[in-house]
Design a protein around this motif. Structure first.
Motif, PDB file in Angstrom:
ATOM      1  N   ARG A 137       0.851  -1.192   0.000  1.00 12.55           N
ATOM      2  CA  ARG A 137       0.000   0.000   0.000  1.00 12.55           C
ATOM      3  C   ARG A 137       0.887   1.243   0.000  1.00 12.55           C
ATOM      4  NH1 ARG A 137      -3.439  -2.019   5.143  1.00 12.55           N
ATOM      5  NH2 ARG A 137      -4.442  -3.814   4.144  1.00 12.55           N
ATOM      6  N   THR A 141      -3.440   3.346  -0.432  1.00 11.17           N
ATOM      7  CA  THR A 141      -3.999   2.696  -1.625  1.00 11.17           C
ATOM      8  C   THR A 141      -3.242   1.407  -1.912  1.00 11.17           C
ATOM      9  OG1 THR A 141      -4.624   4.839  -2.563  1.00 11.17           O
ATOM     10  CG2 THR A 141      -4.442   2.988  -4.099  1.00 11.17           C
ATOM     11  N   THR A 142      -3.961   0.306  -2.064  1.00  6.93           N
ATOM     12  CA  THR A 142      -3.325  -0.957  -2.425  1.00  6.93           C
ATOM     13  C   THR A 142      -2.847  -0.860  -3.866  1.00  6.93           C
ATOM     14  OG1 THR A 142      -4.680  -2.206  -0.877  1.00  6.93           O
ATOM     15  CG2 THR A 142      -3.643  -3.447  -2.674  1.00  6.93           C
TER      16      THR A 142
END
Length: 178
Positions: A137, A141-142
């Motif tokens: 991440r 956000t992955t």
């Protein structure tokens, strides 16, 4: 390595010395204002003394546009830090091959799931590694997922490659059960 417990996590950087780390390449790493800093035109890695298997690693980074940086995990060979002997969590928004930009796991998960921009200031990277599973991440956000991570454990390395400055701080590792 000297460990400092912070809310269940281990501080890999004490904020004032390079204790627990060693450099490969030109000695361009230094401590400045509670940050690990590398600058110049030389290429170098800063390697953890210890090795780790299953963990969550969280850190903050800040890079100049011209710097190719990254965090290498589960590294196998201290004399050959490379995406074939480690997992390279790339930090380079302006990579000439955008499929390998920030958030990619070089040669293993490209392009990233999401495009993140990291040139405007401090950023947060978190990687969760358990067995063959790896989740990366960037800024919450992955960006990458692996379910076939074949390297079981190894040391961690921070990268400075190219011209400019890279900074790391608040480097914490939480060991995970098998």
């Amino acid at each position: 390595m000297i460990w400092t417990a912070l809310l269940g996590a281990l501080a890999l950087f004490d904020g004032s010395t390079l204790t627990g780390w060693s450099a490969q390449g030109p000695d361009i790493w230094r401590v400045e204002a509670n940050e690990l800093v590398a600058s110049g035109d030389e290429d170098s890695y800063l390697m953890s003394a210890d090795e780790f298997g299953n963990f969550t690693l969280a850190l903050e980074f800040r890079v100049d546009a011209g710097v190719n940086s990254g965090v290498f995990i589960r590294c196998q060979q201290r004399d050959r830090i490379h995406p074939s002997t480690c997992y390279e969590l790339n930090i380079w928004d302006e990579h000439p091959r955008q499929e390998a930009r920030t958030g990619a796991i070089v040669f293993r998960f490209m392009p990233p799931l999401a495009k993140v921009h990291t040139l405007s200031g401090w950023n947060r990277m978190q990687v969760i590694v358990r067995g063959q599973n790896l989740e990366l991440r960037v800024n919450g956000t992955t960006t990458a997922l692996l379910d076939d991570a074949d390297l079981a454990s190894g040391f961690i390395a921070l990268q400075h490659f190219g011209s400019g400055v890279v900074r790391f701080r608040n480097i914490e590792l939480q060991p995970l059960e098998d």
